[in-house]
Design an enzyme around this catalytic site. Structure first.
Site, PDB file in Angstrom:
ATOM      1  N   GLN A 107      -9.052  -6.656 -10.518  1.00  0.00           N
ATOM      2  CA  GLN A 107      -9.638  -5.426  -9.967  1.00  0.00           C
ATOM      3  C   GLN A 107      -9.134  -4.204 -10.752  1.00  0.00           C
ATOM      4  OE1 GLN A 107     -10.076  -4.633  -5.619  1.00  0.00           O
ATOM      5  NE2 GLN A 107      -8.220  -3.447  -5.912  1.00  0.00           N
ATOM      6  N   ARG A 121      -4.009  -9.953   4.238  1.00  0.00           N
ATOM      7  CA  ARG A 121      -4.458 -11.287   4.677  1.00  0.00           C
ATOM      8  C   ARG A 121      -3.298 -12.210   5.064  1.00  0.00           C
ATOM      9  NH1 ARG A 121      -8.797 -10.270   0.645  1.00  0.00           N
ATOM     10  NH2 ARG A 121     -10.757 -10.326   1.798  1.00  0.00           N
ATOM     11  N   HIS A 130       0.838  -1.203   0.000  1.00  0.00           N
ATOM     12  CA  HIS A 130       0.000   0.000   0.000  1.00  0.00           C
ATOM     13  C   HIS A 130       0.879   1.262   0.000  1.00  0.00           C
ATOM     14  CE1 HIS A 130      -2.752  -2.860   2.308  1.00  0.00           C
ATOM     15  NE2 HIS A 130      -3.539  -2.475   1.330  1.00  0.00           N
ATOM     16  N   GLY A 164      -2.939  -1.360  -7.291  1.00  0.00           N
ATOM     17  CA  GLY A 164      -1.904  -2.391  -7.373  1.00  0.00           C
ATOM     18  C   GLY A 164      -2.211  -3.447  -8.421  1.00  0.00           C
ATOM     19  N   GLN A 165      -1.161  -3.875  -9.122  1.00  0.00           N
ATOM     20  CA  GLN A 165      -1.315  -4.987 -10.066  1.00  0.00           C
ATOM     21  C   GLN A 165      -1.492  -6.315  -9.342  1.00  0.00           C
ATOM     22  OE1 GLN A 165       2.148  -4.590 -12.558  1.00  0.00           O
ATOM     23  NE2 GLN A 165       1.349  -2.737 -13.532  1.00  0.00           N
ATOM     24  N   LYS A 166      -1.211  -6.315  -8.045  1.00  0.00           N
ATOM     25  CA  LYS A 166      -1.440  -7.519  -7.235  1.00  0.00           C
ATOM     26  C   LYS A 166      -2.881  -8.001  -7.408  1.00  0.00           C
ATOM     27  CE  LYS A 166      -1.675  -9.953  -3.191  1.00  0.00           C
ATOM     28  NZ  LYS A 166      -3.055  -9.792  -2.850  1.00  0.00           N
ATOM     29  N   ASP A 167      -3.823  -7.048  -7.427  1.00  0.00           N
ATOM     30  CA  ASP A 167      -5.232  -7.370  -7.675  1.00  0.00           C
ATOM     31  C   ASP A 167      -5.501  -7.055  -9.144  1.00  0.00           C
ATOM     32  OD1 ASP A 167      -6.312  -7.855  -4.784  1.00  0.00           O
ATOM     33  OD2 ASP A 167      -5.004  -6.125  -4.686  1.00  0.00           O
ATOM     34  N   GLN A 214     -18.297  -5.881  -1.167  1.00  0.00           N
ATOM     35  CA  GLN A 214     -17.426  -6.735  -1.975  1.00  0.00           C
ATOM     36  C   GLN A 214     -17.092  -8.057  -1.283  1.00  0.00           C
ATOM     37  OE1 GLN A 214     -14.226  -3.669  -2.006  1.00  0.00           O
ATOM     38  NE2 GLN A 214     -12.823  -5.390  -1.794  1.00  0.00           N
ATOM     39  N   MET A 253       2.872  -9.203  -0.848  1.00  0.00           N
ATOM     40  CA  MET A 253       2.344  -8.623   0.393  1.00  0.00           C
ATOM     41  C   MET A 253       0.835  -8.525   0.323  1.00  0.00           C
ATOM     42  SD  MET A 253       4.946  -5.730   1.586  1.00  0.00           S
ATOM     43  CE  MET A 253       6.639  -6.153   1.928  1.00  0.00           C
TER      44      MET A 253
HETATM   45  P1  AMP Z   1      -6.598  -3.502  -0.274  1.00  0.00           P
HETATM   46  O1  AMP Z   1      -6.384  -2.721   0.973  1.00  0.00           O
HETATM   47  O2  AMP Z   1      -6.196  -4.926  -0.173  1.00  0.00           O
HETATM   48  O3  AMP Z   1      -7.967  -3.307  -0.857  1.00  0.00           O
HETATM   49  O4  AMP Z   1      -5.593  -2.893  -1.352  1.00  0.00           O
HETATM   50  C1  AMP Z   1      -5.585  -1.520  -1.648  1.00  0.00           C
HETATM   51  C2  AMP Z   1      -4.705  -1.291  -2.849  1.00  0.00           C
HETATM   52  O5  AMP Z   1      -3.390  -1.752  -2.575  1.00  0.00           O
HETATM   53  C3  AMP Z   1      -5.187  -2.049  -4.102  1.00  0.00           C
HETATM   54  O6  AMP Z   1      -5.004  -1.228  -5.245  1.00  0.00           O
HETATM   55  C4  AMP Z   1      -4.259  -3.233  -4.123  1.00  0.00           C
HETATM   56  O7  AMP Z   1      -4.068  -3.777  -5.412  1.00  0.00           O
HETATM   57  C5  AMP Z   1      -2.974  -2.627  -3.613  1.00  0.00           C
HETATM   58  N1  AMP Z   1      -2.063  -3.652  -3.090  1.00  0.00           N
HETATM   59  C6  AMP Z   1      -2.338  -4.609  -2.169  1.00  0.00           C
HETATM   60  N2  AMP Z   1      -1.277  -5.404  -1.980  1.00  0.00           N
HETATM   61  C7  AMP Z   1      -0.305  -4.950  -2.814  1.00  0.00           C
HETATM   62  C8  AMP Z   1       1.024  -5.355  -3.100  1.00  0.00           C
HETATM   63  N3  AMP Z   1       1.599  -6.391  -2.484  1.00  0.00           N
HETATM   64  N4  AMP Z   1       1.719  -4.653  -4.020  1.00  0.00           N
HETATM   65  C9  AMP Z   1       1.163  -3.589  -4.656  1.00  0.00           C
HETATM   66  N5  AMP Z   1      -0.080  -3.159  -4.437  1.00  0.00           N
HETATM   67  C10 AMP Z   1      -0.815  -3.830  -3.531  1.00  0.00           C
END
Ligand code: AMP
Length: 297
Positions: free
Chosen positions: A165, A199, A49, A159-162, A73, A196
């Site tokens: 999304q 969860r 984040h 993030g490209q992690k999701d 969601q 990262m």
């Molecule tokens: P979340 O709090 O899980 O909803 O994530 C919020 C934002 O952080 C979203 O755009 C995610 O894709 C991004 N994000 C979560 N984990 C990572 C990561 N390991 N690397 C880059 N972006 C991330």
């Protein structure tokens, strides 16, 4: 609107805003002469984040980060109630990153009694995670559309992690003529490769070490691709084989897909998304890698 609001001093005085009206009025005021960058999150922040926040800081005059655990969601059997929260810790971390504003709305204000409008991004929502998480991307698109209308950013960093999304939000912003730029940011990983995630905190030490197979399997997909393999089914089987090589990983899907449409492919042309969702113990984890010629993805 907003005539009584004052624009916050840049980066010195982080402000937490909890009401939608106040955030909108302030954004209207700030937009007159400042570029607003936005990072939507569900909190319990980690380096992934914070990397998005740094990117926003680099490009914006004003950085707004939202912390909102969006109930729409989460499916009925998912982890909404136990999703980790620690506002004070998040707030400290965001202050260190010179965030200007934390937007921290209440669920009852975001979805008041009688709330009935939802955003559906067709097609893209049906693949990968959409298959098992019915309604998940409607919830995501809806809350992000609302947050965009409230924060009114010039750009948002996701993030490209999701990966799915990110694609859903890009599509929504384009289709609904939202006047903002979506910036995708590469996945931030632990030193050993685990992506990262808030969860990850659910994982026992044993589960944590098993979860490493996820990034290991993606690295193998990349290796095969670099060595000339273009047979998507073969890559998919190799990835599944690695995930199954130890007890305790329950695969939801391994997909080798077109990175834009998210549909499975049989043969890779120039680019493919390898995406994984699996359960390690009770924890659902996702990760992905884009395989691309002549470039690290
Ligand atoms: P979340 O709090 O899980 O909803 O994530 C919020 C934002 O952080 C979203 O755009 C995610 O894709 C991004 N994000 C979560 N984990 C990572 C990561 N390991 N690397 C880059 N972006 C991330």
């Amino acid at each position: 609107m907003g005539s009584s609001q004052t624009t916050p001093t840049l980066s010195t005085n982080m402000k937490t805003i909890t009401t939608i009206g106040e955030m909108q009025a302030l954004s209207d005021e700030m937009r007159k002469d400042k570029r607003i960058g936005f990072v939507p999150t569900m909190g319990y922040l980690h380096e992934g984040h914070l990397a998005l926040v740094r990117k926003a800081r680099e490009l914006a005059d004003i950085v707004v980060v939202s912390i909102f655990i969006n109930p729409t969601q989460f499916g009925p059997k998912e982890d909404l109630a136990k999703y980790p929260r620690d506002f004070d810790r998040d707030s400290n971390l965001l202050e260190q990153e010179k965030t200007d504003i934390i937007f921290f709305p209440d669920s009852k204000d975001m979805y008041p009694k009688g709330y009935t409008t939802y955003v559906q991004v067709r097609d893209l929502q049906n693949y990968l995670c959409g298959k098992s998480r019915t309604g998940h991307f409607v919830g995501v698109a809806t809350v992000v559309a609302k947050l965009f209308n409230i924060v009114k950013p010039h750009f948002a960093v996701l993030g490209q992690k999701d990966y799915q999304q990110l694609k859903v939000i890009e599509r929504m912003a384009q289709d609904l003529n939202m006047n903002l730029e979506i910036i995708g940011y590469p996945t931030v990983r632990e030193q050993d490769g685990l992506a990262m995630s808030s969860r990850n905190t659910y994982l026992s030490p044993d589960e944590r070490s098993r979860a490493l197979l996820i990034s290991t399997s993606l690295a193998e997909a990349e290796r095969l691709f670099r060595n000339g393999t273009r047979d998507a089914v073969l890559i998919q089987r190799e990835v599944e084989g690695i995930l199954k090589s130890k007890e305790g990983i329950d695969i939801e899907y391994v997909s080798v897909a077109n990175p834009e449409t998210l549909e499975d492919v049989e043969q890779i042309k120039d680019k493919a998304l390898v995406a994984i969702a699996c359960h390690v113990g009770k924890t659902r984890l996702i990760d992905n890698k884009v395989l691309m010629e002549e470039q690290n993805a």
